[in-house]
Design an enzyme around this catalytic site. Sequence first.
Site, PDB file in Angstrom:
ATOM      1  N   HIS A 203      -1.254  10.589  13.419  1.00  0.00           N
ATOM      2  CA  HIS A 203      -2.142   9.784  14.265  1.00  0.00           C
ATOM      3  C   HIS A 203      -3.619   9.988  13.972  1.00  0.00           C
ATOM      4  CE1 HIS A 203      -2.396  13.586  16.446  1.00  0.00           C
ATOM      5  NE2 HIS A 203      -3.514  13.136  16.971  1.00  0.00           N
TER       6      HIS A 203
HETATM    7  C1  UD1 Z   1      -6.791  11.757  20.926  1.00  0.00           C
HETATM    8  C2  UD1 Z   1      -7.635  12.978  20.504  1.00  0.00           C
HETATM    9  C3  UD1 Z   1      -6.881  13.800  19.481  1.00  0.00           C
HETATM   10  C4  UD1 Z   1      -5.489  14.149  19.947  1.00  0.00           C
HETATM   11  C5  UD1 Z   1      -4.775  12.868  20.327  1.00  0.00           C
HETATM   12  C6  UD1 Z   1      -3.389  13.113  20.824  1.00  0.00           C
HETATM   13  C7  UD1 Z   1     -10.039  12.507  20.519  1.00  0.00           C
HETATM   14  C8  UD1 Z   1     -11.246  12.276  19.686  1.00  0.00           C
HETATM   15  N1  UD1 Z   1      -8.871  12.553  19.864  1.00  0.00           N
HETATM   16  O1  UD1 Z   1      -6.658  10.922  19.773  1.00  0.00           O
HETATM   17  O2  UD1 Z   1      -7.594  15.005  19.268  1.00  0.00           O
HETATM   18  O3  UD1 Z   1      -4.804  14.808  18.925  1.00  0.00           O
HETATM   19  O4  UD1 Z   1      -5.548  12.219  21.364  1.00  0.00           O
HETATM   20  O5  UD1 Z   1      -2.735  11.909  21.018  1.00  0.00           O
HETATM   21  O6  UD1 Z   1     -10.151  12.668  21.719  1.00  0.00           O
HETATM   22  N2  UD1 Z   1      -3.988   4.151  22.973  1.00  0.00           N
HETATM   23  C9  UD1 Z   1      -2.976   3.499  23.627  1.00  0.00           C
HETATM   24  N3  UD1 Z   1      -2.482   4.065  24.765  1.00  0.00           N
HETATM   25  C10 UD1 Z   1      -2.953   5.230  25.270  1.00  0.00           C
HETATM   26  C11 UD1 Z   1      -3.997   5.871  24.592  1.00  0.00           C
HETATM   27  C12 UD1 Z   1      -4.499   5.330  23.443  1.00  0.00           C
HETATM   28  O7  UD1 Z   1      -2.518   2.446  23.213  1.00  0.00           O
HETATM   29  O8  UD1 Z   1      -2.441   5.695  26.315  1.00  0.00           O
HETATM   30  C13 UD1 Z   1      -4.479   3.587  21.699  1.00  0.00           C
HETATM   31  C14 UD1 Z   1      -5.720   2.759  21.844  1.00  0.00           C
HETATM   32  O9  UD1 Z   1      -5.652   1.706  20.948  1.00  0.00           O
HETATM   33  C15 UD1 Z   1      -6.813   3.702  21.401  1.00  0.00           C
HETATM   34  C16 UD1 Z   1      -6.103   4.550  20.345  1.00  0.00           C
HETATM   35  O10 UD1 Z   1      -4.759   4.637  20.814  1.00  0.00           O
HETATM   36  O11 UD1 Z   1      -7.928   3.047  20.928  1.00  0.00           O
HETATM   37  C17 UD1 Z   1      -6.656   5.908  20.161  1.00  0.00           C
HETATM   38  O12 UD1 Z   1      -6.704   6.617  21.401  1.00  0.00           O
HETATM   39  P1  UD1 Z   1      -7.843   7.707  21.641  1.00  0.00           P
HETATM   40  O13 UD1 Z   1      -7.681   8.319  22.975  1.00  0.00           O
HETATM   41  O14 UD1 Z   1      -9.181   7.122  21.322  1.00  0.00           O
HETATM   42  O15 UD1 Z   1      -7.592   8.798  20.517  1.00  0.00           O
HETATM   43  P2  UD1 Z   1      -6.224   9.392  19.939  1.00  0.00           P
HETATM   44  O16 UD1 Z   1      -6.040   8.841  18.575  1.00  0.00           O
HETATM   45  O17 UD1 Z   1      -5.103   9.286  20.900  1.00  0.00           O
END
Ligand code: UD1
Length: 363
Positions: A203
Site C-alpha cells: 500500500h
Molecule cells: C496510512 C498511513 C500509513 C499506514 C497506512 C495503513 C499516512 C501518511 N500513512 O496510509 O503509514 O501504513 O495508513 O493503512 O498517514 N481510503 C479508503 N478508505 C479508508 C481510508 C483510505 O478508501 O478508510 C483510500 C482513499 O482513497 C485515500 C487512500 O486510501 O486517499 C489513502 O489513505 P490515507 O489515509 O491517505 O493513507 P494510507 O495509504 O492508508
Amino acid sequence: MMIVGARPQFIKSAPIIHELLKHRNVELKLIHTGQHYDPEMSDVFFGELALPSPTLNLAVGSGSHASQTARMMRKIETCVVREAPSVVLVPGDTNTTLAASLAAVKLAIPVAHIEAGMRSGDMTMPEEINRKLADHCSTLLFAPTQTAVCNLKKEGLGKATRLTGDTMVDVLHTVVPFVQLKQDTMLERLELLPQDYVLVTLHRPSNVDNLNRLREILTALRKVAKRLQVIFPVHPRTRARLAKLGAFSSPKNGRITFMSPQGYIEILILLKNASCLLTDSGGMQKESFLLHVPCITLRSTTEWPETLIGKANQLLFKPEMIPKAILEIAFNEKLKQTITSLRNPFGDGHASGKIARILKEAF
Ligand code: UD1
C-alpha cells in the site's frame, strides 16, 4: 487523551487503552480522526480488539497530505482546548500522529509518542517525516527497541526516552488464541492449505502510486502464481490503482486471489499459515518476524532493521526480482528453522503495562 485514526494505530494502541481503562483514577478520552473510515479499515478493529467506541470521531477523511493534516489539526485543536487533557498520546507515524503532536504541543499540552525512535533514513516516506516530527514534539518517548533508543539519543532526545518494548507484541499475544481457534475454518473457507501460498500486502505510495511500477509488480506476481498461489488482501489505495490497470478483470491473474482488507485476526491467520510474505508494511514486517514467517519487503529501507537478522526479512526494490526471491524463501526449510530460533528484540509482551505505569507516575 489518545488520538488515533489509521488502521495500524488501532492495533498498536489497543493494549494501552485496555491497560489505562483498568486504572480507576485515569480518565481516557479516545479521539478518532477519521483518517480511515471504511468499516474494514476501522470498525472491524474496534470490534476484534474490544475497544471502546471513540469519545469523538472527527471524520476528516482522505485528502492530500497538507489538507488532511490541516483539517485534523484544526479539529484536534478545538478538542484539546475543550477537554484540556493532562497528556496527549500519539501512536505510530501516520498523518494523524503528526497532526495530533503538532496541535497538542502548540497548546503546551505534553505529548507522549508511542513507538518513538523508528528511523528508515528515507525522508521521501511521509511516515519518516511524521515520526521524526512527533518525536521532537514529545515530552515522553516510548521506544519499542534498543535501536530506537539509540536513534533518539543521536537526535538529543535521550532524556525523554523510555525503553518499553513494542505494544504490537502485547496485542499479538492476546489474539493468538483466537487465531488458533479460527484458523481451520478460515483456511477451509478460502480453500487454502498451510504453507501452500504466499501472502501479499502492498500500500505504500512508492509502490502503488506509480502505475508503471505497479504494473511491473503485477507481472512479477503473475509469474509467482505459476508456482505458488498468491493471496492478496488489497488496501483501498492499492485497489484504486489496480483497477486502473484492469487487474481485477484480467484472465492473466491465474492463481492470484484478490480480497478485501482483512481484520486483525484474519490477517494473522493468513500470515501465520503462509509460506512467506511479500509486503511494504512496517507492522507486517514485525508480525512476520514474530510468527517466524520469512518476509520480503518491497522497499530499499526499513525502520525495523532488527527484522533483517538471519535473513528473516529481506529488502528488495526491483519488482522483476520478486519471483526468484519468493521462490528461494518459500520452500527453504533451513531458513525457516533459523528464523524460528531468533531472539525476539521487540520486548516481552508487557510494553503497555510499562507505558501505563510511566504515564501515571508522570501525570
Ligand atoms: C496510512 C498511513 C500509513 C499506514 C497506512 C495503513 C499516512 C501518511 N500513512 O496510509 O503509514 O501504513 O495508513 O493503512 O498517514 N481510503 C479508503 N478508505 C479508508 C481510508 C483510505 O478508501 O478508510 C483510500 C482513499 O482513497 C485515500 C487512500 O486510501 O486517499 C489513502 O489513505 P490515507 O489515509 O491517505 O493513507 P494510507 O495509504 O492508508
